[in-house]
Design a protein around this motif. Structure first.
Motif, PDB file in Angstrom:
ATOM      1  N   VAL A   1      16.463  -0.826   5.004  1.00 32.22           N
ATOM      2  CA  VAL A   1      15.964   0.370   4.328  1.00 32.22           C
ATOM      3  C   VAL A   1      15.796   0.099   2.837  1.00 32.22           C
ATOM      4  CG1 VAL A   1      16.555   2.724   3.640  1.00 32.22           C
ATOM      5  CG2 VAL A   1      16.848   2.014   6.012  1.00 32.22           C
ATOM      6  N   VAL A   2      16.783  -0.559   2.245  1.00 34.21           N
ATOM      7  CA  VAL A   2      16.703  -0.891   0.823  1.00 34.21           C
ATOM      8  C   VAL A   2      15.528  -1.821   0.554  1.00 34.21           C
ATOM      9  CG1 VAL A   2      17.870  -2.036  -1.099  1.00 34.21           C
ATOM     10  CG2 VAL A   2      19.155  -0.514   0.416  1.00 34.21           C
ATOM     11  N   LEU A   3      15.342  -2.823   1.421  1.00 33.43           N
ATOM     12  CA  LEU A   3      14.257  -3.776   1.249  1.00 33.43           C
ATOM     13  C   LEU A   3      12.894  -3.089   1.326  1.00 33.43           C
ATOM     14  CD1 LEU A   3      15.513  -6.815   3.372  1.00 33.43           C
ATOM     15  CD2 LEU A   3      15.467  -6.612   0.885  1.00 33.43           C
ATOM     16  N   VAL A   4      12.740  -2.176   2.280  1.00 33.37           N
ATOM     17  CA  VAL A   4      11.476  -1.458   2.412  1.00 33.37           C
ATOM     18  C   VAL A   4      11.217  -0.595   1.185  1.00 33.37           C
ATOM     19  CG1 VAL A   4      10.264   0.341   3.715  1.00 33.37           C
ATOM     20  CG2 VAL A   4      11.472  -1.475   4.924  1.00 33.37           C
ATOM     21  N   ALA A   5      12.258   0.072   0.692  1.00 33.74           N
ATOM     22  CA  ALA A   5      12.104   0.994  -0.434  1.00 33.74           C
ATOM     23  C   ALA A   5      11.701   0.268  -1.717  1.00 33.74           C
ATOM     24  CB  ALA A   5      13.394   1.772  -0.655  1.00 33.74           C
ATOM     25  N   VAL A   6      12.284  -0.901  -1.947  1.00 32.44           N
ATOM     26  CA  VAL A   6      12.011  -1.617  -3.208  1.00 32.44           C
ATOM     27  C   VAL A   6      10.986  -2.726  -3.036  1.00 32.44           C
ATOM     28  CG1 VAL A   6      14.351  -1.126  -4.002  1.00 32.44           C
ATOM     29  CG2 VAL A   6      13.884  -3.306  -2.882  1.00 32.44           C
ATOM     30  N   GLN A   7      10.355  -2.811  -1.859  1.00 33.20           N
ATOM     31  CA  GLN A   7       9.426  -3.893  -1.566  1.00 33.20           C
ATOM     32  C   GLN A   7       8.308  -4.045  -2.600  1.00 33.20           C
ATOM     33  OE1 GLN A   7       7.518  -3.652   2.283  1.00 33.20           O
ATOM     34  NE2 GLN A   7       5.752  -4.763   1.494  1.00 33.20           N
ATOM     35  N   PRO A   8       7.603  -2.970  -3.003  1.00 35.72           N
ATOM     36  CA  PRO A   8       6.505  -3.167  -3.970  1.00 35.72           C
ATOM     37  C   PRO A   8       6.974  -3.798  -5.275  1.00 35.72           C
ATOM     38  CG  PRO A   8       6.381  -0.991  -2.966  1.00 35.72           C
ATOM     39  CD  PRO A   8       7.699  -1.571  -2.565  1.00 35.72           C
ATOM     40  N   LEU A   9       8.108  -3.334  -5.808  1.00 35.76           N
ATOM     41  CA  LEU A   9       8.629  -3.885  -7.055  1.00 35.76           C
ATOM     42  C   LEU A   9       9.004  -5.348  -6.898  1.00 35.76           C
ATOM     43  CD1 LEU A   9       9.688  -3.598  -9.960  1.00 35.76           C
ATOM     44  CD2 LEU A   9      11.850  -2.766  -9.000  1.00 35.76           C
ATOM     45  N   LEU A  10       9.711  -5.662  -5.808  1.00 38.52           N
ATOM     46  CA  LEU A  10      10.147  -7.034  -5.598  1.00 38.52           C
ATOM     47  C   LEU A  10       8.969  -7.968  -5.346  1.00 38.52           C
ATOM     48  CD1 LEU A  10      13.369  -6.570  -3.431  1.00 38.52           C
ATOM     49  CD2 LEU A  10      13.202  -7.136  -5.846  1.00 38.52           C
ATOM     50  N   GLN A  11       7.946  -7.476  -4.628  1.00 36.42           N
ATOM     51  CA  GLN A  11       6.777  -8.312  -4.389  1.00 36.42           C
ATOM     52  C   GLN A  11       6.090  -8.687  -5.698  1.00 36.42           C
ATOM     53  OE1 GLN A  11       4.318  -6.223  -1.476  1.00 36.42           O
ATOM     54  NE2 GLN A  11       4.694  -7.882  -0.042  1.00 36.42           N
ATOM     55  N   ARG A  12       5.975  -7.731  -6.621  1.00 30.05           N
ATOM     56  CA  ARG A  12       5.343  -8.021  -7.909  1.00 30.05           C
ATOM     57  C   ARG A  12       6.150  -9.047  -8.695  1.00 30.05           C
ATOM     58  NH1 ARG A  12       4.360  -2.350  -7.758  1.00 30.05           N
ATOM     59  NH2 ARG A  12       6.192  -1.945  -9.072  1.00 30.05           N
ATOM     60  N   ARG A  13       7.485  -8.881  -8.679  1.00 25.59           N
ATOM     61  CA  ARG A  13       8.331  -9.812  -9.416  1.00 25.59           C
ATOM     62  C   ARG A  13       8.305 -11.211  -8.798  1.00 25.59           C
ATOM     63  NH1 ARG A  13      13.763  -6.528 -11.422  1.00 25.59           N
ATOM     64  NH2 ARG A  13      12.654  -5.000 -12.713  1.00 25.59           N
ATOM     65  N   LEU A  14       8.310 -11.270  -7.464  1.00 27.51           N
ATOM     66  CA  LEU A  14       8.266 -12.565  -6.804  1.00 27.51           C
ATOM     67  C   LEU A  14       6.932 -13.266  -7.051  1.00 27.51           C
ATOM     68  CD1 LEU A  14       9.978 -11.710  -3.393  1.00 27.51           C
ATOM     69  CD2 LEU A  14      10.888 -13.172  -5.203  1.00 27.51           C
ATOM     70  N   ALA A  15       5.829 -12.490  -7.045  1.00 27.04           N
ATOM     71  CA  ALA A  15       4.513 -13.074  -7.310  1.00 27.04           C
ATOM     72  C   ALA A  15       4.443 -13.641  -8.719  1.00 27.04           C
ATOM     73  CB  ALA A  15       3.432 -12.017  -7.108  1.00 27.04           C
ATOM     74  N   ALA A  16       4.994 -12.897  -9.688  1.00 32.34           N
ATOM     75  CA  ALA A  16       5.001 -13.371 -11.073  1.00 32.34           C
ATOM     76  C   ALA A  16       5.856 -14.626 -11.212  1.00 32.34           C
ATOM     77  CB  ALA A  16       5.529 -12.270 -11.987  1.00 32.34           C
ATOM     78  N   ARG A  17       6.970 -14.645 -10.513  1.00 31.01           N
ATOM     79  CA  ARG A  17       7.858 -15.811 -10.588  1.00 31.01           C
ATOM     80  C   ARG A  17       7.192 -17.040  -9.976  1.00 31.01           C
ATOM     81  NH1 ARG A  17      14.109 -16.003  -8.308  1.00 31.01           N
ATOM     82  NH2 ARG A  17      14.561 -18.129  -8.968  1.00 31.01           N
ATOM     83  N   ARG A  18       6.489 -16.851  -8.831  1.00 33.78           N
ATOM     84  CA  ARG A  18       5.803 -17.978  -8.199  1.00 33.78           C
ATOM     85  C   ARG A  18       4.706 -18.514  -9.113  1.00 33.78           C
ATOM     86  NH1 ARG A  18       6.450 -14.813  -3.413  1.00 33.78           N
ATOM     87  NH2 ARG A  18       4.385 -13.897  -3.719  1.00 33.78           N
ATOM     88  N   ALA A  19       4.012 -17.594  -9.795  1.00 37.26           N
ATOM     89  CA  ALA A  19       2.939 -18.003 -10.700  1.00 37.26           C
ATOM     90  C   ALA A  19       3.482 -18.832 -11.861  1.00 37.26           C
ATOM     91  CB  ALA A  19       2.206 -16.771 -11.223  1.00 37.26           C
ATOM     92  N   ARG A  20       4.624 -18.382 -12.415  1.00 36.46           N
ATOM     93  CA  ARG A  20       5.221 -19.123 -13.535  1.00 36.46           C
ATOM     94  C   ARG A  20       5.730 -20.488 -13.100  1.00 36.46           C
ATOM     95  NH1 ARG A  20       7.563 -14.010 -14.597  1.00 36.46           N
ATOM     96  NH2 ARG A  20       9.521 -14.743 -13.678  1.00 36.46           N
ATOM     97  N   ALA A  21       6.251 -20.537 -11.854  1.00 34.39           N
ATOM     98  CA  ALA A  21       6.823 -21.793 -11.363  1.00 34.39           C
ATOM     99  C   ALA A  21       5.765 -22.735 -10.807  1.00 34.39           C
ATOM    100  CB  ALA A  21       7.877 -21.505 -10.289  1.00 34.39           C
ATOM    101  N   GLY A  22       4.549 -22.209 -10.594  1.00 31.54           N
ATOM    102  CA  GLY A  22       3.489 -23.040 -10.031  1.00 31.54           C
ATOM    103  C   GLY A  22       3.789 -23.454  -8.612  1.00 31.54           C
ATOM    104  N   THR A  23       4.317 -22.526  -7.787  1.00 28.41           N
ATOM    105  CA  THR A  23       4.692 -22.830  -6.408  1.00 28.41           C
ATOM    106  C   THR A  23       3.501 -23.326  -5.605  1.00 28.41           C
ATOM    107  OG1 THR A  23       6.383 -21.119  -6.499  1.00 28.41           O
ATOM    108  CG2 THR A  23       5.725 -21.879  -4.303  1.00 28.41           C
ATOM    109  N   VAL A  24       3.668 -24.435  -4.873  1.00 27.92           N
ATOM    110  CA  VAL A  24       2.616 -24.968  -4.018  1.00 27.92           C
ATOM    111  C   VAL A  24       2.659 -24.253  -2.682  1.00 27.92           C
ATOM    112  CG1 VAL A  24       1.735 -27.016  -2.838  1.00 27.92           C
ATOM    113  CG2 VAL A  24       2.758 -27.213  -5.126  1.00 27.92           C
ATOM    114  N   GLU A  25       1.493 -23.689  -2.269  1.00 26.54           N
ATOM    115  CA  GLU A  25       1.425 -22.954  -1.021  1.00 26.54           C
ATOM    116  C   GLU A  25       0.283 -23.494  -0.185  1.00 26.54           C
ATOM    117  OE1 GLU A  25       0.952 -18.957  -2.497  1.00 26.54           O
ATOM    118  OE2 GLU A  25       3.107 -18.646  -2.573  1.00 26.54           O
TER     119      GLU A  25
END
Length: 262
Positions: free
Chosen positions: A112-136
């Motif tokens: 329930v907590v994960l679903v509720a905060v999903q949009p915020l966490l997704q934005r933060r994770l995307a920004a972190r991946r961009a800064r780290a240059g994650t290979v996908e």
């Protein structure tokens, strides 16, 4: 069962099929009803898993457009869900219910907590991946995230094979953090994996625990769920993402309340 009890079980299957297609907590409707008409807990769980499979199928079909472009990911995750379903079925048939159900409210609460905060966490994770240059890979899924998705599919498959209630809430909560997909596309993935888990677990029960199945009750649940899954997927696809997310949180909290009172 009396005629009214049969009607009640079929109606519960209808409601559960719709809820599972949209969110994934339908067992919280059917399981208490099956207990109320006199089925023992393990028999109710097994009968419920078997009966909900047709609803899972129509729910997955109803979200087929949202599955476009996700075939490869599903093929990667289905083995984990199948293995988890077999693990959960084994636990249900060999361990006391209290051994596993003790952690269920905590798991649902986390979802329930994960679903509720999903949009915020997704934005933060995307920004972190961009800064780290994650290979996908070409689907936008790195190896680390793919491993986490596989583990999540196995864990939720085990949970679903054992009890199933709020399996979909857990899946959306976990996958929502790891995939950059809209909620309705996550729901489509959830419906396919839930279908696989429930179908495999039900098959295992039919093979090794036929005597514990109430076939009459399973047929009533199946008939209701078949219709409910189609109706639920049709309506669920039209719901705004924010409303769907709110429904998931409400049903998740309800699941915790029901499980703690059992």
């Amino acid at each position: 069962m009396t005629v009214w009890e049969m009607v009640l079980v079929a109606a519960a299957g209808l409601a559960a099929g719709g809820i599972n297609a949209v969110v994934g907590s339908g067992t919280l409707v059917t399981f208490p009803v099956l207990l109320a008409v006199g089925l023992p807990p393990v028999t109710a769980t097994i009968t419920n898993s078997l009966g909900l499979v047709p609803g899972n199928l129509t729910g997955a079909i109803g979200y087929r457009r949202e599955l476009h472009g996700q075939r490869r990911l599903l093929l990667q995750l289905l083995p984990a869900s199948v293995l988890g379903a077999l693990t959960g079925a084994f636990l249900l048939l060999h361990l006391p219910a209290s051994a596993f159900e003790a952690i269920v409210p905590a798991l649902v609460g986390l979802a329930v907590v994960l679903v509720a905060v999903q949009p915020l966490l997704q934005r933060r994770l995307a920004a972190r991946r961009a800064r780290a240059g994650t290979v996908e890979d070409e689907q936008g899924i790195g190896r680390g995230r793919l491993a986490a998705l596989f583990a999540g599919a196995y864990t939720t498959g085990t949970y679903g094979g054992y009890f199933a209630a709020s399996q979909g809430v857990l899946q959306i909560g976990i996958f929502g953090l790891l995939l950059r997909e809209p909620l309705h596309r996550l729901n489509a993935i959830k419906n396919v994996l839930t279908l696989a888990v429930n179908a495999v677990a039900a098959l295992a029960y039919v093979i090794v625990a036929t005597e514990r199945i109430d076939w009459g009750a399973a047929a009533l649940v199946a008939g209701g769920a078949l219709v409910g899954g189609y109706v639920g997927s049709t309506l669920g696809r039209r719901l705004p993402a924010a409303l769907l997310r709110s429904a998931i949180v409400v049903l998740g909290v309800t699941a915790i309340w029901v499980l703690l009172r059992r």
